[in-house]
Design an enzyme around this catalytic site. Structure first.
Site, mmCIF file in Angstrom:
data_model
loop_
_atom_site.group_PDB
_atom_site.id
_atom_site.type_symbol
_atom_site.label_atom_id
_atom_site.label_comp_id
_atom_site.label_asym_id
_atom_site.label_seq_id
_atom_site.Cartn_x
_atom_site.Cartn_y
_atom_site.Cartn_z
ATOM 1 N N ARG A 68 0.876 -1.182 0.000
ATOM 2 C CA ARG A 68 0.000 0.000 0.000
ATOM 3 C C ARG A 68 0.907 1.223 0.000
ATOM 4 O O ARG A 68 1.463 1.580 1.034
ATOM 5 C CB ARG A 68 -0.873 -0.043 1.259
ATOM 6 C CG ARG A 68 -2.026 0.947 1.269
ATOM 7 C CD ARG A 68 -2.562 1.090 2.680
ATOM 8 N NE ARG A 68 -1.705 1.939 3.468
ATOM 9 C CZ ARG A 68 -1.536 1.847 4.786
ATOM 10 N NH1 ARG A 68 -2.146 0.923 5.482
ATOM 11 N NH2 ARG A 68 -0.732 2.690 5.422
ATOM 12 N N HIS A 113 -3.647 4.493 4.623
ATOM 13 C CA HIS A 113 -4.738 3.512 4.710
ATOM 14 C C HIS A 113 -6.005 4.084 4.086
ATOM 15 O O HIS A 113 -6.648 3.457 3.244
ATOM 16 C CB HIS A 113 -4.982 3.145 6.180
ATOM 17 C CG HIS A 113 -6.198 2.322 6.382
ATOM 18 N ND1 HIS A 113 -6.299 1.022 5.940
ATOM 19 C CD2 HIS A 113 -7.399 2.627 6.938
ATOM 20 C CE1 HIS A 113 -7.511 0.558 6.241
ATOM 21 N NE2 HIS A 113 -8.182 1.508 6.838
ATOM 22 N N TYR A 142 3.782 5.907 11.518
ATOM 23 C CA TYR A 142 4.108 4.533 11.909
ATOM 24 C C TYR A 142 4.990 3.751 10.934
ATOM 25 O O TYR A 142 5.310 2.601 11.183
ATOM 26 C CB TYR A 142 2.814 3.740 12.187
ATOM 27 C CG TYR A 142 1.818 3.718 11.021
ATOM 28 C CD1 TYR A 142 1.980 2.838 9.953
ATOM 29 C CD2 TYR A 142 0.725 4.578 11.005
ATOM 30 C CE1 TYR A 142 1.073 2.825 8.902
ATOM 31 C CE2 TYR A 142 -0.184 4.569 9.951
ATOM 32 C CZ TYR A 142 -0.001 3.685 8.907
ATOM 33 O OH TYR A 142 -0.886 3.674 7.863
HETATM 34 C C1 LIG Z 1 -14.847 -5.987 11.652
HETATM 35 C C2 LIG Z 1 -14.012 -4.732 11.547
HETATM 36 N N1 LIG Z 1 -13.062 -4.483 12.464
HETATM 37 C C3 LIG Z 1 -12.294 -3.373 12.374
HETATM 38 C C4 LIG Z 1 -12.501 -2.480 11.352
HETATM 39 C C5 LIG Z 1 -11.612 -1.234 11.240
HETATM 40 N N2 LIG Z 1 -10.687 -1.407 10.119
HETATM 41 C C6 LIG Z 1 -10.898 -0.821 8.927
HETATM 42 S S1 LIG Z 1 -9.710 -1.196 7.804
HETATM 43 C C7 LIG Z 1 -8.861 -2.153 8.916
HETATM 44 C C8 LIG Z 1 -7.575 -2.841 8.526
HETATM 45 C C9 LIG Z 1 -7.757 -3.835 7.432
HETATM 46 O O1 LIG Z 1 -6.499 -4.270 6.988
HETATM 47 P P1 LIG Z 1 -6.352 -5.279 5.781
HETATM 48 O O2 LIG Z 1 -7.321 -6.402 5.922
HETATM 49 O O3 LIG Z 1 -4.928 -5.638 5.666
HETATM 50 O O4 LIG Z 1 -6.835 -4.453 4.504
HETATM 51 P P2 LIG Z 1 -6.194 -3.123 3.879
HETATM 52 O O5 LIG Z 1 -6.906 -1.968 4.536
HETATM 53 O O6 LIG Z 1 -4.750 -3.125 4.156
HETATM 54 O O7 LIG Z 1 -6.516 -3.167 2.424
HETATM 55 C C10 LIG Z 1 -9.524 -2.157 10.148
HETATM 56 C C11 LIG Z 1 -9.034 -2.873 11.343
HETATM 57 C C12 LIG Z 1 -13.527 -2.769 10.423
HETATM 58 N N3 LIG Z 1 -13.778 -1.961 9.382
HETATM 59 N N4 LIG Z 1 -14.250 -3.903 10.525
#
Ligand SMILES: Cc1ncc(C[n+]2csc(CCOP(=O)(O)OP(=O)(O)O)c2C)c(N)n1
Ligand SMILES: [Mg+2]
Length: 374
Positions: free
Chosen positions: A271, A275, A284
């Site tokens: 990425r 985010h 970070y």
């Molecule tokens: C069930 C749930 N828990 C927490 C969140 C908050 N949240 C949004 S994005 C994220 C990280 C996701 O990381 P990843 O699966 O690696 O996907 P990326 O964003 O890197 O594409 C979190 C914890 C959420 N949206 N849904």
């Protein structure tokens, strides 16, 4: 039971396996073509036309993504989740799909939507708060971008089990991130998919980060290595190599269509941006890491290959850039020109048929809104 155990799935310490080069690939970061016994058979027939289309869609995705960020910064969108750096994974895997297949994307899969034929408004209306869902799912065969981490893996598996019972050869694809693999939903989906041999492909975009948590904290073993434990064959591929992504996806789709059940792809990518537009990654992660990954840029890699093979020149590039600017202009116009509907219309498409409970909620909401007009 037959497993496809590939590189990155043998036992060992985390240190041995967090290497981003422990992947299957066909294009080196400098664009040179290398052989791979597992992937090569699946792209033997890829034409120069298709390769140029892959490159074009990746450039369009990057431009569209930059427009999404700009629109958010200008207050036109509430939020945007940038996909810069992940174009090969998204465009490459989507390129392998058939029209009848159905994708269940996360919030970051703009390049997948492009591959499904999304229209300019489809990328932005939900992020502007104009629509519950972003587009007509039956037109582009894509579910709404999922915000609940990993939930789409269950929806995809359920859809696949339905397709299986219909006797169809259509395949469901769940796209989610590295962080999502720690969710119960994803693990439950993999158990169901394996048990029922559901025609579903799990595409895990390992972009190294789950917001501020690095993948090395939550995965002490390659993510692709978990899938065989569920009875699901997996490949760990270079997610910045569009050709490898096409090949791996064809392998997975073919298995599903032949009734062999689910497959799992871990696409190792990065990425490059924040985010979301609400995030500041300089808090970070090191600039050196970002710079290191810039050397693995997926678009530059395919471009170098196409130029070396005489399939792309400056005028071809200029044409692609013009198309990208035109798409961005259309997305901007669709965003700024969007009509904001009356708030109570949000109740209109919650259920297929109206019912009294919903009518009551709508009436209460209209009354509540009226309170602000005094
Ligand atoms: C069930 C749930 N828990 C927490 C969140 C908050 N949240 C949004 S994005 C994220 C990280 C996701 O990381 P990843 O699966 O690696 O996907 P990326 O964003 O890197 O594409 C979190 C914890 C959420 N949206 N849904
Ligand atoms: Mg991630």
């Amino acid at each position: 039971m037959t497993y496809t155990q590939t590189r990155g799935t043998s036992p060992g310490s985390a240190d041995e396996h967090d290497g981003v080069d422990d992947v299957l690939r066909l294009l080196e970061p400098d664009g040179s073509r290398i052989a791979d016994d597992t992937l090569d058979p699946w792209v033997a027939d890829v034409s120069p036309h298709e390769l140029r289309a892959l490159h074009r869609d990746m450039v369009l995705t990057r431009r569209l993504d930059a427009e999404g960020v700009a629109l958010q910064r200008q207050g036109q969108l509430a939020l945007w989740a940038p996909c810069r750096g992940q174009e090969a994974t998204q465009v490459g895997t989507a390129h392998a799909l058939a029209p009848g297949d159905f994708v269940f994307p996360s919030y970051r899969e703009h390049g997948v939507l492009l591959g499904r034929g999304a229209q300019p408004a489809d990328y932005v209306l939900a992020w502007r708060g104009e629509e519950h869902s972003a587009y007509d799912h039956t037109t582009i065969n894509a579910a709404p971008p999922q915000i609940i981490i990993g939930a789409q893996s269950l929806h995809a598996t359920g859809w696949a089990m339905g397709a299986q019972r219909d006797g169809s050869t259509d395949v469901a694809v769940a796209y989610y991130g590295d962080g999502a693999t720690s969710q119960g939903d994803v693990n439950e989906a993999m158990v169901f998919a394996s048990s029922f041999r559901a025609p579903v492909v799990f595409v895990c975009s390992n972009n190294q980060w789950a917001i501020s948590e690095p993948v090395t904290v939550q995965a002490k073993y390659p993510i692709a290595g978990r899938a065989p434990g569920f009875g699901i064959p997996s490949l760990r591929i270079d997610g910045n190599d569009a050709l490898a992504c096409v090949a791996a996806m064809r392998w997975a789709l073919d298995r599903a269509r032949r009734g062999e059940g689910p497959s799992f792809l871990e696409a190792v990518t990065y990425r490059m941006g924040p985010h979301t537009t609400s995030d500041d990654p300089t808090r970070y992660r090191d600039a050196a890491e970002v710079e290191e990954w810039a050397q693995r840029d997926p678009i530059a890699r395919l471009e170098a290959y196409l130029r070396a093979e005489g399939m792309l020149d400056d005028s071809g590039m200029a044409e692609v850039d013009r198309a990208a600017d035109a798409l961005a202009a259309e997305v901007r116009a669709a965003c700024i020109g969007a009509t904001t509907r009356a708030p109570e219309t949000m109740f209109d498409h919650v259920y297929a048929e109206p019912h009294s409970g919903l009518a009551q909620q709508k009436a209460e909401y209209v009354e509540y809104l009226a309170g602000f007009e005094k």
